[in-house]
Motif scaffolding. Structure first.
Motif, PDB file in Angstrom:
ATOM      1  N   VAL A   1       0.835  -1.199   0.000  1.00 39.30           N
ATOM      2  CA  VAL A   1       0.000   0.000   0.000  1.00 39.30           C
ATOM      3  C   VAL A   1       0.871   1.251   0.000  1.00 39.30           C
ATOM      4  O   VAL A   1       0.583   2.237  -0.690  1.00 39.30           O
ATOM      5  N   GLN A   2       1.947   1.225   0.766  1.00 36.67           N
ATOM      6  CA  GLN A   2       2.845   2.367   0.805  1.00 36.67           C
ATOM      7  C   GLN A   2       3.444   2.640  -0.573  1.00 36.67           C
ATOM      8  O   GLN A   2       3.569   3.799  -0.994  1.00 36.67           O
ATOM      9  N   GLY A   3       3.801   1.582  -1.292  1.00 41.15           N
ATOM     10  CA  GLY A   3       4.340   1.766  -2.630  1.00 41.15           C
ATOM     11  C   GLY A   3       3.325   2.371  -3.584  1.00 41.15           C
ATOM     12  O   GLY A   3       3.630   3.304  -4.338  1.00 41.15           O
ATOM     13  N   TRP A   4       2.087   1.851  -3.543  1.00 46.88           N
ATOM     14  CA  TRP A   4       1.052   2.405  -4.414  1.00 46.88           C
ATOM     15  C   TRP A   4       0.744   3.854  -4.037  1.00 46.88           C
ATOM     16  O   TRP A   4       0.487   4.691  -4.915  1.00 46.88           O
ATOM     17  N   MET A   5       0.745   4.167  -2.753  1.00 50.48           N
ATOM     18  CA  MET A   5       0.486   5.535  -2.325  1.00 50.48           C
ATOM     19  C   MET A   5       1.598   6.487  -2.784  1.00 50.48           C
ATOM     20  O   MET A   5       1.344   7.638  -3.138  1.00 50.48           O
ATOM     21  N   THR A   6       2.847   6.006  -2.785  1.00 46.80           N
ATOM     22  CA  THR A   6       3.947   6.827  -3.283  1.00 46.80           C
ATOM     23  C   THR A   6       3.766   7.125  -4.765  1.00 46.80           C
ATOM     24  O   THR A   6       3.973   8.260  -5.222  1.00 46.80           O
ATOM     25  N   ILE A   7       3.360   6.120  -5.526  1.00 41.90           N
ATOM     26  CA  ILE A   7       3.116   6.328  -6.955  1.00 41.90           C
ATOM     27  C   ILE A   7       1.958   7.310  -7.164  1.00 41.90           C
ATOM     28  O   ILE A   7       2.029   8.204  -8.018  1.00 41.90           O
ATOM     29  N   ALA A   8       0.878   7.142  -6.387  1.00 41.25           N
ATOM     30  CA  ALA A   8      -0.260   8.055  -6.511  1.00 41.25           C
ATOM     31  C   ALA A   8       0.133   9.480  -6.141  1.00 41.25           C
ATOM     32  O   ALA A   8      -0.282  10.448  -6.795  1.00 41.25           O
ATOM     33  N   THR A   9       0.948   9.630  -5.094  1.00 38.48           N
ATOM     34  CA  THR A   9       1.402  10.964  -4.699  1.00 38.48           C
ATOM     35  C   THR A   9       2.238  11.601  -5.791  1.00 38.48           C
ATOM     36  O   THR A   9       2.106  12.806  -6.070  1.00 38.48           O
ATOM     37  N   ALA A  10       3.101  10.819  -6.419  1.00 39.15           N
ATOM     38  CA  ALA A  10       3.912  11.352  -7.519  1.00 39.15           C
ATOM     39  C   ALA A  10       3.026  11.831  -8.663  1.00 39.15           C
ATOM     40  O   ALA A  10       3.290  12.883  -9.274  1.00 39.15           O
ATOM     41  N   ALA A  11       1.966  11.078  -8.973  1.00 39.47           N
ATOM     42  CA  ALA A  11       1.050  11.484 -10.045  1.00 39.47           C
ATOM     43  C   ALA A  11       0.318  12.770  -9.694  1.00 39.47           C
ATOM     44  O   ALA A  11       0.177  13.678 -10.539  1.00 39.47           O
ATOM     45  N   VAL A  12      -0.146  12.888  -8.433  1.00 38.74           N
ATOM     46  CA  VAL A  12      -0.857  14.098  -8.022  1.00 38.74           C
ATOM     47  C   VAL A  12       0.070  15.310  -8.059  1.00 38.74           C
ATOM     48  O   VAL A  12      -0.309  16.393  -8.532  1.00 38.74           O
ATOM     49  N   ILE A  13       1.301  15.140  -7.573  1.00 36.75           N
ATOM     50  CA  ILE A  13       2.258  16.248  -7.604  1.00 36.75           C
ATOM     51  C   ILE A  13       2.566  16.658  -9.035  1.00 36.75           C
ATOM     52  O   ILE A  13       2.679  17.847  -9.354  1.00 36.75           O
ATOM     53  N   ALA A  14       2.688  15.674  -9.932  1.00 34.79           N
ATOM     54  CA  ALA A  14       2.956  15.993 -11.337  1.00 34.79           C
ATOM     55  C   ALA A  14       1.818  16.814 -11.937  1.00 34.79           C
ATOM     56  O   ALA A  14       2.053  17.798 -12.657  1.00 34.79           O
ATOM     57  N   LEU A  15       0.573  16.419 -11.637  1.00 34.17           N
ATOM     58  CA  LEU A  15      -0.566  17.190 -12.137  1.00 34.17           C
ATOM     59  C   LEU A  15      -0.570  18.602 -11.575  1.00 34.17           C
ATOM     60  O   LEU A  15      -0.807  19.585 -12.292  1.00 34.17           O
ATOM     61  N   PHE A  16      -0.323  18.717 -10.278  1.00 31.88           N
ATOM     62  CA  PHE A  16      -0.343  20.029  -9.627  1.00 31.88           C
ATOM     63  C   PHE A  16       0.731  20.949 -10.201  1.00 31.88           C
ATOM     64  O   PHE A  16       0.469  22.107 -10.544  1.00 31.88           O
ATOM     65  N   LEU A  17       1.973  20.437 -10.324  1.00 33.46           N
ATOM     66  CA  LEU A  17       3.057  21.279 -10.820  1.00 33.46           C
ATOM     67  C   LEU A  17       2.881  21.609 -12.293  1.00 33.46           C
ATOM     68  O   LEU A  17       3.208  22.715 -12.739  1.00 33.46           O
ATOM     69  N   THR A  18       2.336  20.673 -13.067  1.00 31.92           N
ATOM     70  CA  THR A  18       2.084  20.956 -14.471  1.00 31.92           C
ATOM     71  C   THR A  18       1.010  22.030 -14.624  1.00 31.92           C
ATOM     72  O   THR A  18       1.129  22.937 -15.460  1.00 31.92           O
ATOM     73  N   ALA A  19      -0.047  21.930 -13.804  1.00 29.12           N
ATOM     74  CA  ALA A  19      -1.092  22.946 -13.854  1.00 29.12           C
ATOM     75  C   ALA A  19      -0.559  24.319 -13.471  1.00 29.12           C
ATOM     76  O   ALA A  19      -1.033  25.351 -13.963  1.00 29.12           O
ATOM     77  N   SER A  20       0.463  24.342 -12.608  1.00 27.26           N
ATOM     78  CA  SER A  20       0.990  25.635 -12.159  1.00 27.26           C
ATOM     79  C   SER A  20       1.775  26.360 -13.245  1.00 27.26           C
ATOM     80  O   SER A  20       1.974  27.581 -13.148  1.00 27.26           O
ATOM     81  N   ILE A  21       2.239  25.642 -14.277  1.00 21.87           N
ATOM     82  CA  ILE A  21       3.002  26.296 -15.342  1.00 21.87           C
ATOM     83  C   ILE A  21       2.213  26.392 -16.634  1.00 21.87           C
ATOM     84  O   ILE A  21       2.738  26.887 -17.639  1.00 21.87           O
ATOM     85  N   LEU A  22       0.968  25.939 -16.637  1.00 25.39           N
ATOM     86  CA  LEU A  22       0.150  26.079 -17.841  1.00 25.39           C
ATOM     87  C   LEU A  22      -0.195  27.545 -18.074  1.00 25.39           C
ATOM     88  O   LEU A  22      -0.459  28.285 -17.123  1.00 25.39           O
ATOM     89  N   PRO A  23      -0.181  27.992 -19.311  1.00 27.54           N
ATOM     90  CA  PRO A  23      -0.624  29.360 -19.592  1.00 27.54           C
ATOM     91  C   PRO A  23      -2.102  29.510 -19.242  1.00 27.54           C
ATOM     92  O   PRO A  23      -2.929  28.692 -19.644  1.00 27.54           O
ATOM     93  N   GLN A  24      -2.427  30.540 -18.495  1.00 29.95           N
ATOM     94  CA  GLN A  24      -3.790  30.729 -18.019  1.00 29.95           C
ATOM     95  C   GLN A  24      -4.549  31.668 -18.953  1.00 29.95           C
ATOM     96  O   GLN A  24      -4.221  32.859 -19.042  1.00 29.95           O
ATOM     97  N   PRO A  25      -5.573  31.171 -19.651  1.00 34.64           N
ATOM     98  CA  PRO A  25      -6.343  32.035 -20.542  1.00 34.64           C
ATOM     99  C   PRO A  25      -7.253  32.990 -19.794  1.00 34.64           C
ATOM    100  O   PRO A  25      -7.774  33.924 -20.369  1.00 34.64           O
ATOM    101  N   THR A  26      -7.479  32.751 -18.531  1.00 37.20           N
ATOM    102  CA  THR A  26      -8.340  33.613 -17.728  1.00 37.20           C
ATOM    103  C   THR A  26      -7.588  34.039 -16.480  1.00 37.20           C
ATOM    104  O   THR A  26      -6.436  33.670 -16.260  1.00 37.20           O
ATOM    105  N   ASP A  27      -8.262  34.842 -15.664  1.00 28.68           N
ATOM    106  CA  ASP A  27      -7.658  35.315 -14.423  1.00 28.68           C
ATOM    107  C   ASP A  27      -7.941  34.385 -13.249  1.00 28.68           C
ATOM    108  O   ASP A  27      -7.728  34.748 -12.103  1.00 28.68           O
ATOM    109  N   ARG A  28      -8.435  33.187 -13.508  1.00 28.97           N
ATOM    110  CA  ARG A  28      -8.757  32.274 -12.417  1.00 28.97           C
ATOM    111  C   ARG A  28      -7.481  31.724 -11.804  1.00 28.97           C
ATOM    112  O   ARG A  28      -6.537  31.382 -12.513  1.00 28.97           O
TER     113      ARG A  28
END
Length: 294
Positions: free
Chosen positions: A42-69
């Protein structure tokens, strides 16, 4: 005057064969838990899931924002907090001892690579502001998260069960744990609906309520209603329901942060499905070993 022998000084009677066999079995179980250095599956799967969530979060932070949201950062942060709490409970359930790993240098190298990747992406964003090249900023982040996911894969490979090891009995799925499971599922379903409706006031209210409930769940560590307790009592259906709900929630948050919210009808339908599934898994019957004492 004759002195009476002090109580407790008389030699103990030797244990019977059955008692001695139980002592040996428990000693073998303790030795096996000691040898399980790698961590739980379970710890291994949770580490993989955490890596995926962090990747999504950091990728979203550098996406060009078409709006002011603003970026839906609170959603990602709350998901990571909940995942870490459930992971800690699952690890404790498996009886894994937290010990210094044998390949400590490799773990330090993983941490250094992850930090270097995040800092490299940040440097690219600063040097090429206000519109840095997306791939130039994203590749270091993806590499860092890929390395972190590789650590989860290594944990899965090292989560071996030593011969003679008996996994600790799973605690009973108490009424309090069922209510927490239901509340967490309904909270995720509400987040999906709020993101699809795309109303700033509704989103803010849901975010505040979610933050308060997550803090309460973290404060309940050691209690059967806390978030950590879910990792100790959940089974495969619960993890599947949680994973699907979180995937929907992060997908909605991603679209909102990009200024392209999904169809409200599809979002509401998805939220209803998550809520129904949460009700079902929270009412699953107890396992056979716990029914007799309930």
């Amino acid at each position: 005057m004759e002195q009476k022998p002090m109580r407790g000084l008389a030699p103990l009677d030797p244990p019977s064969a059955d008692i001695a066999r139980l002592y040996l079995q428990e000693a073998d179980a303790v030795r096996a838990r000691r040898d399980r250095r790698g961590g739980s599956r379970v710890q291994g799967w949770m580490t993989i899931a955490t890596a995926a969530v962090i990747a999504l979060f950091l990728t979203a932070s550098i996406l060009p924002q078409p709006t002011d949201r603003p970026i839906a950062a609170p959603t990602f942060v709350l998901v990571m907090v909940v995942v870490s709490q459930i992971s800690s409970g699952a690890t404790e359930r498996d009886g894994v001892q937290r010990r210094v790993p044998r390949h400590r240098a490799l773990l330090v190298a993983v941490i250094v690579i992850c930090v270097f990747g995040v800092l490299s992406s940040f440097a690219v964003q600063v040097l090429f502001a206000p519109r840095p090249p997306f791939l130039l900023a994203a590749v270091p982040l993806w590499a860092a998260c890929l390395v972190l996911g590789g650590l989860g894969v290594a944990q899965l490979r090292s989560a071996r069960v030593v011969a003679g090891d008996h996994r600790p009995e799973r605690p009973p799925f108490t009424r309090s744990a069922r209510l927490t499971t239901l509340a967490l599922g309904l909270l995720i379903a509400t987040g999906v609906v709020a993101g699809a409706v795309d109303d700033p006031l509704v989103t803010s209210m849901v975010a505040i309520v979610a933050g308060v409930l997550v803090v309460i769940g973290c404060a309940g560590m050691g209690q059967d209603w806390g978030l950590a307790a879910l990792g100790a009592v959940w089974r495969v259906p619960h993890y599947v329901d949680f994973g699907v709900g979180v995937a929907m929630l992060l997908g909605v948050a991603w679209n909102v942060s990009a200024g392209e919210p999904i169809d409200p009808r599809a979002g509401i339908a998805s939220g209803v499905l998550v809520a129904i599934a949460s009700v079902i898994v929270s009412m699953l019957p107890e396992r056979a070993e716990h029914r007799g004492g309930r």
